[in-house]
Design an enzyme around this catalytic site. Structure first.
Site, mmCIF file in Angstrom:
data_model
loop_
_atom_site.group_PDB
_atom_site.id
_atom_site.type_symbol
_atom_site.label_atom_id
_atom_site.label_comp_id
_atom_site.label_asym_id
_atom_site.label_seq_id
_atom_site.Cartn_x
_atom_site.Cartn_y
_atom_site.Cartn_z
ATOM 1 N N ARG A 29 -90.596 48.863 -34.677
ATOM 2 C CA ARG A 29 -91.826 49.316 -35.340
ATOM 3 C C ARG A 29 -91.735 49.242 -36.860
ATOM 4 O O ARG A 29 -92.545 49.823 -37.567
ATOM 5 C CB ARG A 29 -92.189 50.728 -34.882
ATOM 6 C CG ARG A 29 -92.433 50.751 -33.381
ATOM 7 C CD ARG A 29 -93.138 51.972 -32.870
ATOM 8 N NE ARG A 29 -93.238 51.914 -31.418
ATOM 9 C CZ ARG A 29 -94.198 51.279 -30.749
ATOM 10 N NH1 ARG A 29 -95.167 50.665 -31.400
ATOM 11 N NH2 ARG A 29 -94.213 51.251 -29.431
ATOM 12 N N HIS A 73 -97.329 49.240 -18.192
ATOM 13 C CA HIS A 73 -96.266 48.969 -17.227
ATOM 14 C C HIS A 73 -96.003 50.184 -16.327
ATOM 15 O O HIS A 73 -96.135 51.318 -16.757
ATOM 16 C CB HIS A 73 -94.970 48.606 -17.949
ATOM 17 C CG HIS A 73 -95.064 47.324 -18.730
ATOM 18 N ND1 HIS A 73 -94.012 46.801 -19.433
ATOM 19 C CD2 HIS A 73 -96.094 46.461 -18.907
ATOM 20 C CE1 HIS A 73 -94.389 45.663 -20.011
ATOM 21 N NE2 HIS A 73 -95.643 45.443 -19.719
HETATM 22 ZN ZN LIG Z 1 -92.985 41.986 -21.195
#
Ligand SMILES: [Zn+2]
Ligand SMILES: [Zn+2]
Length: 293
Positions: free
Chosen positions: A36, A229
């Site tokens: 980040r 996910h």
């Molecule tokens: Zn991925």
């Protein structure tokens, strides 16, 4: 497939390997720097020595990197687009120091400028990056995406266009994410849907270019274009789909890496790795032969 998971680097880059080996990974994906932040610190000699020790233990089949999330080569000309090119150059330098074969990269988002403009920027950006890192063997593995917002790469034709236009396609590869495939509209639940998705890659780019898979279930529905996910069997793709995925004999030695939600003790990764391995057909573990098409 060779199974593993994305491993955190907290405490030092070498800790990713130590953690991965500790939970039985055959492959490890890591961020070469804080994902980040635009730029990272160079590794200390001590870091590199510890990393080399872990890597030399020989228990890992492949170690590869994932580029930071701030990088967007597809953006129109802007300070952040320039920073993206410089950041990717630094990441390739860091990956070279670690001896990684490739870095996974999200192709980029056009931010409203349109697909044609976005693809042009990505190609120009990659050309700049490859020129500045000419001596490095590190490849960029373009990842297919869910197609959230203005992100490119949900259509395999985007990835194929990048391949066709960059000056050094030999520096490219592919990383295919099962959740992103599904969220982009490929129904991986059936062997036919998996074959169709892989068939697009085969006909437009070539299976030899596939350097890794990301094995993720999806919290969101087929074609949602929203990237969330889930653990294997805890999403909308479902556990049975991963049976035809992990048993695809064309990818027997290709890394299959989890990027599923996890806590600090990594017990979810341990569980997901066990689920994947239990799905692999082998003597004594087979109810019916793998369907070949
Ligand atoms: Zn991925
Ligand atoms: Zn990714």
């Amino acid at each position: 497939m060779k199974f593993g998971a994305h491993m955190p680097t907290g405490g030092g880059i070498w800790r990713a390997l130590e953690r991965g080996i500790g939970i039985g990974c055959e492959v490890v994906q890591l961020f070469v720097k804080n994902n980040r932040q635009w730029f990272g610190q160079p590794y200390s000699p001590d870091d590199l020595a510890r990393y080399a020790n872990q890597a030399a233990a020989g228990k890992l089949h492949t170690i590869f990197g994932h580029a930071g999330y701030l990088i967007n080569l597809g953006a129109p000309a802007s300070p952040n687009r320039d920073r993206s090119v410089q950041a990717l150059i630094q990441e390739i330098q860091l990956a070279t120091e670690l001896g990684l074969p490739f870095l996974v990269l999200h192709p980029g988002a056009h931010l409203g400028a349109g697909e044609a403009s976005g693809l042009q920027q990505i190609v120009a950006g990659l050309d700049d990056v490859f020129r500045a890192t000419r001596a490095s063997p590190v490849r960029i593995a373009l990842e297919n995406t869910a197609g959230q917002g203005t992100c490119l790469g949900h259509d395999i034709a985007h990835l194929a266009a990048i391949y066709q236009r960059v000056q050094h396609p030999g520096r490219l590869g592919l990383c295919l994410d099962t959740a992103h495939f599904f969220e982009a509209g490929h129904n991986l639940r059936t062997p036919r849907g998996w074959q169709a998705a892989i068939g697009q890659v085969e006909s437009q780019i070539g299976l030899r270019e596939i350097l890794a898979f990301h094995l993720n279930d999806s919290k969101t529905d087929l074609g949602s274009r929203v990237d969330r996910h889930a653990g294997i069997g805890q999403g909308k793709i479902g556990r049975p789909a991963f049976r035809h995925i992990v048993n695809d004999s064309r990818f027997a030695t290709v890394p299959g890496c989890l990027e599923t939600p996890k806590s600090e003790d990594l017990h979810e990764d341990v569980e997901n790795l066990a689920i994947l391995r239990a799905l692999v057909f082998r003597r004594g573990n087979s109810t019916k032969p793998l369907m070949e098409t």
